[in-house]
Design an enzyme around this catalytic site. Structure first.
Site, mmCIF file in Angstrom:
data_model
loop_
_atom_site.group_PDB
_atom_site.id
_atom_site.type_symbol
_atom_site.label_atom_id
_atom_site.label_comp_id
_atom_site.label_asym_id
_atom_site.label_seq_id
_atom_site.Cartn_x
_atom_site.Cartn_y
_atom_site.Cartn_z
ATOM 1 N N CYS A 122 -29.225 -24.693 8.804
ATOM 2 C CA CYS A 122 -30.266 -24.574 7.774
ATOM 3 C C CYS A 122 -31.067 -25.862 7.602
ATOM 4 C CB CYS A 122 -29.657 -24.173 6.443
ATOM 5 S SG CYS A 122 -28.667 -22.690 6.560
ATOM 6 N N HIS A 265 -34.149 -25.701 0.334
ATOM 7 C CA HIS A 265 -33.553 -24.628 1.131
ATOM 8 C C HIS A 265 -33.325 -23.418 0.217
ATOM 9 C CE1 HIS A 265 -31.284 -22.354 3.863
ATOM 10 N NE2 HIS A 265 -30.084 -22.653 3.406
ATOM 11 N N ASN A 295 -31.628 -15.882 2.647
ATOM 12 C CA ASN A 295 -31.444 -17.160 3.344
ATOM 13 C C ASN A 295 -31.778 -16.965 4.821
ATOM 14 O OD1 ASN A 295 -30.469 -19.449 4.595
ATOM 15 N ND2 ASN A 295 -28.487 -19.436 3.554
HETATM 16 O O1 UT7 Z 1 -27.430 -21.776 4.068
HETATM 17 C C1 UT7 Z 1 -26.252 -22.499 4.214
HETATM 18 C C2 UT7 Z 1 -25.678 -22.784 2.943
HETATM 19 N N1 UT7 Z 1 -25.092 -21.606 2.341
HETATM 20 C C3 UT7 Z 1 -24.988 -21.577 1.048
HETATM 21 O O2 UT7 Z 1 -25.483 -22.466 0.423
HETATM 22 C C4 UT7 Z 1 -24.186 -20.495 0.395
HETATM 23 C C5 UT7 Z 1 -23.314 -21.123 -0.668
HETATM 24 N N2 UT7 Z 1 -22.477 -20.210 -1.388
HETATM 25 C C6 UT7 Z 1 -22.960 -19.297 -2.252
HETATM 26 O O3 UT7 Z 1 -24.151 -19.128 -2.383
HETATM 27 C C7 UT7 Z 1 -21.975 -18.515 -3.106
HETATM 28 O O4 UT7 Z 1 -20.701 -19.101 -2.973
HETATM 29 C C8 UT7 Z 1 -21.920 -17.012 -2.758
HETATM 30 C C9 UT7 Z 1 -23.193 -16.318 -3.200
HETATM 31 C C10 UT7 Z 1 -21.709 -16.817 -1.283
HETATM 32 C C11 UT7 Z 1 -20.763 -16.362 -3.497
HETATM 33 O O5 UT7 Z 1 -20.912 -16.556 -4.905
HETATM 34 P P1 UT7 Z 1 -19.689 -17.059 -5.767
HETATM 35 O O6 UT7 Z 1 -20.125 -17.109 -7.159
HETATM 36 O O7 UT7 Z 1 -19.217 -18.335 -5.128
HETATM 37 O O8 UT7 Z 1 -18.675 -15.878 -5.605
HETATM 38 P P2 UT7 Z 1 -17.185 -15.938 -5.031
HETATM 39 O O9 UT7 Z 1 -17.194 -16.116 -3.555
HETATM 40 O O10 UT7 Z 1 -16.371 -16.880 -5.857
HETATM 41 O O11 UT7 Z 1 -16.706 -14.474 -5.355
HETATM 42 C C12 UT7 Z 1 -16.558 -14.005 -6.700
HETATM 43 C C13 UT7 Z 1 -16.148 -12.557 -6.655
HETATM 44 C C14 UT7 Z 1 -14.977 -12.274 -5.742
HETATM 45 O O12 UT7 Z 1 -14.199 -11.262 -6.316
HETATM 46 P P3 UT7 Z 1 -12.828 -11.620 -7.072
HETATM 47 O O13 UT7 Z 1 -11.966 -12.310 -6.042
HETATM 48 O O14 UT7 Z 1 -13.232 -12.525 -8.191
HETATM 49 O O15 UT7 Z 1 -12.327 -10.293 -7.502
HETATM 50 C C15 UT7 Z 1 -15.642 -11.730 -4.497
HETATM 51 O O16 UT7 Z 1 -14.794 -10.884 -3.759
HETATM 52 O O17 UT7 Z 1 -17.245 -11.772 -6.173
HETATM 53 C C16 UT7 Z 1 -16.782 -10.951 -5.107
HETATM 54 N N3 UT7 Z 1 -17.895 -10.749 -4.192
HETATM 55 C C17 UT7 Z 1 -18.776 -9.745 -4.333
HETATM 56 N N4 UT7 Z 1 -18.869 -8.763 -5.243
HETATM 57 C C18 UT7 Z 1 -19.893 -7.919 -5.113
HETATM 58 C C19 UT7 Z 1 -18.241 -11.507 -3.113
HETATM 59 N N5 UT7 Z 1 -19.332 -10.990 -2.536
HETATM 60 C C20 UT7 Z 1 -19.682 -9.897 -3.285
HETATM 61 C C21 UT7 Z 1 -20.743 -8.967 -3.185
HETATM 62 N N6 UT7 Z 1 -20.815 -8.009 -4.132
HETATM 63 N N7 UT7 Z 1 -21.685 -9.024 -2.230
#
Ligand code: UT7
Length: 338
Positions: A122, A265, A295
């Site tokens: 990225c 980004h 993204n």
């Molecule tokens: O371009 C390169 C750089 N990339 C980035 O900058 C991405 C950085 N990371 C992020 O943007 C975020 O970490 C994400 C958007 C990927 C995830 O958001 P988060 O707030 O960190 O969520 P999480 O991974 O902690 O997941 C929270 C919950 C989990 O469920 P439990 O374990 O709490 O029951 C996940 O399983 O959300 C669940 N989850 C979803 N639920 C519905 C993860 N993906 C989804 C989804 N829909 N698509």
């Protein structure tokens, strides 16, 4: 890496045109609700993304790059023959070899250009900018085309809700040329690039390279798709983007209030808000288009730059701060007078 400590006199470098291209097909959050266990509410609340563009099966990264490049060249008023350097940043090249940049060169008829790809995920657009600035600054090139083009839909695991809702396809480009160095004229004022290779495992495509060659078994395990530890990437993104931007601000003596627009980004609205609030930039001075495209890796800030210019959000004479972060880990920032 500090531009300002260079011991020799360098030629000024101007940004003279931008262009971008996104595929026609829109994949909405509602579409994704039918594919994986997710919801529009979750995606919008956690990321800010509403839809993303998906390239046609026969649409290659070089095709998207060529479209973006043609628009940037038209805006810059340069002919293909004038381009003497083409750098393409991509993690989804048309082929492992030759480079995507060589396909673009042929498409454009840029017969006088040296062409090569770089891989900085990225961060690739601003890495390409940094490299082109060195070439032009040292008199080794006069007119450079920098492009980032990604067909991430090709390496996304469409069964993994944690990643498939995030990414999209597209390309962005800019033309850089030897500048005048006059006060008020366009100039790349400074740029910063960095990486931390101890954290390669946070965001990667593990298979398909020489380390884990493609086999029938690992195709089944989807090792050729993106794997990400989102939470950890999020924390590092905020920290490194903030530090890179602040180091650029302090090295150049720019005050946050001098900055007309920040173009970050486009990965996650929460990352953008966390970074810009920490560097003291109000939301109205931050360009966001991730709701439309998701993204698109290195292309994201390049597409955003082009949209900011074409929509009038970024005007001639404005001071633009760009800042990115990606796999590697890699990060980059640039201060640009338009
Ligand atoms: O371009 C390169 C750089 N990339 C980035 O900058 C991405 C950085 N990371 C992020 O943007 C975020 O970490 C994400 C958007 C990927 C995830 O958001 P988060 O707030 O960190 O969520 P999480 O991974 O902690 O997941 C929270 C919950 C989990 O469920 P439990 O374990 O709490 O029951 C996940 O399983 O959300 C669940 N989850 C979803 N639920 C519905 C993860 N993906 C989804 C989804 N829909 N698509």
């Amino acid at each position: 890496m500090n531009d300002l400590t260079q011991p020799f006199k360098r030629l000024p470098v101007a940004l003279i045109g931008t262009g971008s291209y996104v595929p026609e097909h829109r994949l909405t959050n509602a579409d994704l609700e039918k594919m994986v266990d997710t919801s529009n509410e979750w995606i919008v609340e956690r990321t800010g993304i509403k839809e993303r563009r998906i390239a046609a099966p026969d649409e290659k990264p070089s095709d998207m790059a060529t479209n973006a490049a043609r628009k940037a060249m038209e805006a810059a008023g340069v002919t293909p023959e004038e381009i003497d350097l083409i750098i393409v940043g991509t993690v989804t090249p048309d082929t492992f070899t030759p480079s995507t940049a060589c396909y673009v060169q042929a498409n454009l008829g840029a017969v006088n250009a040296a062409a090569f790809d770089i891989s900085a995920a990225c961060s690739s657009f601003l890495y390409a900018l940094k490299i082109a600035v060195q070439f032009i600054g040292c008199g080794q090139a006069k007119t450079a085309l920098i492009i980032s083009s990604e067909k991430l839909s090709h390496i996304v695991n469409w069964e993994d809700r944690a990643t498939c809702v995030l990414f999209g396809d597209g390309a962005g480009a800019a033309v850089l040329r030897t500048g005048t160095g006059k006060e008020g004229d366009s100039a790349i004022l400074a740029s910063d690039i960095g990486s931390d290779g101890t954290l390669t495992d946070l965001l990667l495509v593990p298979g398909g390279g020489s380390a884990i060659p493609t086999t029938e078994a690992n195709i089944h395990e989807k090792l050729y798709t993106l794997a990400m530890r989102g939470n950890e990437v999020f924390r590092h993104a905020v920290e490194h983007m903030k530090n890179s931007a602040l180091s650029l601000i302090s090295r150049t003596g720019i005050k946050p209030e001098d900055i007309s627009l920040v173009i970050p980004h486009q990965a996650n609205l929460r990352i953008i808000n966390a970074v810009t609030s920490r560097i003291g930039i109000p939301p109205e001075k931050v360009f966001v288009n991730l709701q439309k495209y998701g993204n698109t890796s290195g292309a994201a800030c390049a597409i955003a730059l082009d949209e900011a210019v074409r929509s009038g959000r970024a005007k001639k004479g404005d001071l633009i701060l760009m800042v990115t972060f990606g796999a590697g880990l890699t990060w980059s920032s640039a201060a640009i007078r338009l």
